[in-house]
Each structure stands twice: as C-alpha cells, then as structure tokens.
Enzyme design. Structure first.
Site, short mmCIF file in Angstrom:
data_model
loop_
_atom_site.label_atom_id
_atom_site.label_comp_id
_atom_site.label_asym_id
_atom_site.label_seq_id
_atom_site.Cartn_x
_atom_site.Cartn_y
_atom_site.Cartn_z
N ARG A 187 0.96 -1.44 -0.09
CA ARG A 187 0.05 0.12 0.09
C ARG A 187 0.75 1.34 -0.11
O ARG A 187 1.33 1.84 0.94
CB ARG A 187 -0.80 0.00 1.39
CG ARG A 187 -1.68 -1.22 1.15
CD ARG A 187 -2.65 -1.13 2.83
NE ARG A 187 -3.44 -2.30 2.77
CZ ARG A 187 -4.53 -2.69 3.52
NH1 ARG A 187 -4.33 -1.86 4.76
NH2 ARG A 187 -5.22 -3.49 3.69
N ASP A 240 2.08 4.86 -0.25
CA ASP A 240 1.41 6.24 0.28
C ASP A 240 1.13 7.32 -0.62
O ASP A 240 1.44 6.95 -1.92
CB ASP A 240 2.28 6.74 1.22
CG ASP A 240 2.50 5.95 2.34
OD1 ASP A 240 1.63 5.31 2.96
OD2 ASP A 240 3.54 6.22 3.39
N ARG A 276 10.52 6.45 4.66
CA ARG A 276 10.84 7.77 4.80
C ARG A 276 11.30 8.47 6.16
O ARG A 276 12.25 9.49 6.08
CB ARG A 276 9.58 8.62 4.44
CG ARG A 276 8.87 8.13 2.97
CD ARG A 276 7.49 8.59 2.79
NE ARG A 276 7.29 9.94 2.93
CZ ARG A 276 6.02 10.55 3.40
NH1 ARG A 276 5.16 9.97 3.06
NH2 ARG A 276 5.79 11.86 3.53
#
Length: 247
Positions: free
Chosen positions: A47, A49, A193
């Site tokens: 999934r 972002d 991240r």
C-alpha cells in the site's frame, strides 16, 4: 489474474481506494470495468502512500473474462491514464494471495545531492543541496539489517506488530544522486521515509552513525525523522517464492 503495475504517484493519494480522491486502485478498477464489464476489487501487494511511485507493484483480481494475458496488458493500458501502466499479466490459481504470499518487497529512495535543484527530477528525487556523507549513511543503514522492532520508525502507536525482517539496506552515491535501497518482508506506514530522514541527518553530520541502533533499541513511536517527502520513494519489486509466470 495478477498484474505487474508501474505508476507515477504524484497526483494520487496513495494506492489504496479512498472515497472522493484519486487513487491508483480506483483507476485500475475503472479500467478493468471498461475492459471486461466486471466491477471487481483489486488487491495490491503493497500500500504505497500518497505521492509514492512504483515500478513493480503487484495486484490481483478475480475475473470471468477469458482474455489472454497479453490482451489484459494491451486493453487495460488503453483505458488507464498515462501515469499508470500494466507491464505484465499472469493467470494464477484461485487460492493465490498477492499480499500474503509475497516473501519480500524492495523500495528505493532517491536523493538529488547537488547545489542546484533539477526541474526534470523534481517529482522523483528529494533535493538536498548540502553535501551528504554517503559512506556514513551506508554504515548506519547496515544496522537496519536483521529482525528488529521498528516502532521508533513509525509516526504513531500501532496495534499490530512493528517487528520486521530486513534482508538488505544500503546507501550508495551514484553521480549527483544518493540512493537508499531496502528489502524487507513487509513495511510499516512511513517506515522508509522516516529512515531516510534519519540517514540524511547522519549524512549532514547532525547525528552520529550509532543513532539508528539507538532508535531501534528505544522502540518508541515518533522518535525517528524528520519524515522525508514521498516523491523520492519508489516500490521497485515484490518478490515471491515462485516466479509469477510459473504459478
């Protein structure tokens, strides 16, 4: 049916469907509807972002359409927008689980480490104008390998386990670019991240190389960061024990 999908995530609010906003999943489902006349649910192996790209996302869906895989590739690409493309299509058994049977995912984060920003790569690389010590970043990244609790690298308390197994983590300098690569069994929200945010601080000399180890030991949500922007991140590949074409 299983598809290998490439997309530029700039204008999408992530892969997964959300009402009222553009998502990659919604575009794929609309294209399948136009090609087959079937209203289906697409399941993605990862999934991604909002703003994150993919070169090798893998998705699956059930269909009664008897088209050959090549027809799915050509037909879906006809209906998909220019920033999404189906690269490959395979027929698999009805019991195949695109997410559960994936043994690892590979992500890459690209940093443009040059004094002047590049308009040509503004959607695909995070610009850091100050010189980065890529070797120090690489040494710190090695502490990520193995089985660890990555709670410090998520931004909020999670109800599910934050333990993940990392088989590869490295930082390399490639001309003006500094590239972080990571392979793990699965990933947590914003995990890559947040890791990149820490590594950049290490590369700037603001944190020591042992900071990654200290964060892993702390296991407290929200400690890592600052969170690097999404546009430098790409899902490169999803790996399975058996090649998709052999299933």
């Amino acid at each position: 049916m299983v598809l290998v999908v490439e997309y530029e995530g700039t204008r999408y609010c992530g892969f997964q469907y959300q009402a009222g906003v553009a998502t990659v999943q919604d575009e794929l489902e609309q294209a399948i509807l136009k090609l087959t006349g079937e209203c289906v649910r697409v399941i993605g192996a990862s999934r991604t972002d909002s703003g994150v790209h993919a070169r090798g996302q893998v998705v699956s869906f059930r269909t009664r359409a008897a088209y050959a895989p090549g027809v799915f590739v050509r037909g879906l690409n006809h209906y998909l927008p220019d920033d999404i493309a189906v690269r490959e299509a395979y027929r698999v058994g009805a019991g195949f689980k695109v997410r559960g049977e994936a043994v690892s995912r590979e992500y890459q984060y690209q940093i443009l480490n040059a004094p002047v920003r590049s308009p040509l790569t503004r959607s695909h690389a995070h610009h850091v104008p100050q010189p980065l010590d890529a070797e120090a970043m690489d040494q710190a990244a090695r502490d990520l390998c193995g089985r660890h609790d990555f709670a410090s690298f998520v931004s909020f308390e999670m109800k599910r386990s934050t333990v993940r197994t990392v088989s590869h983590a490295s930082v390399t300098r490639e001309g003006e670019y500094v590239v972080f690569r990571m392979v793990a069994n699965s990933f947590l929200p914003h995990q890559v991240r947040n890791i990149v945010g820490v590594l950049v601080q290490i590369g700037l000399g603001k944190l020591g190389k042992g900071h990654v180890r200290r964060l892993l030991d702390a296991r407290k949500p929200g400690l890592a960061g600052p969170t690097a922007p999404p546009h430098g991140l790409s899902l490169m590949r999803v790996n399975y024990a058996c090649p998709l074409g052999a299933m």
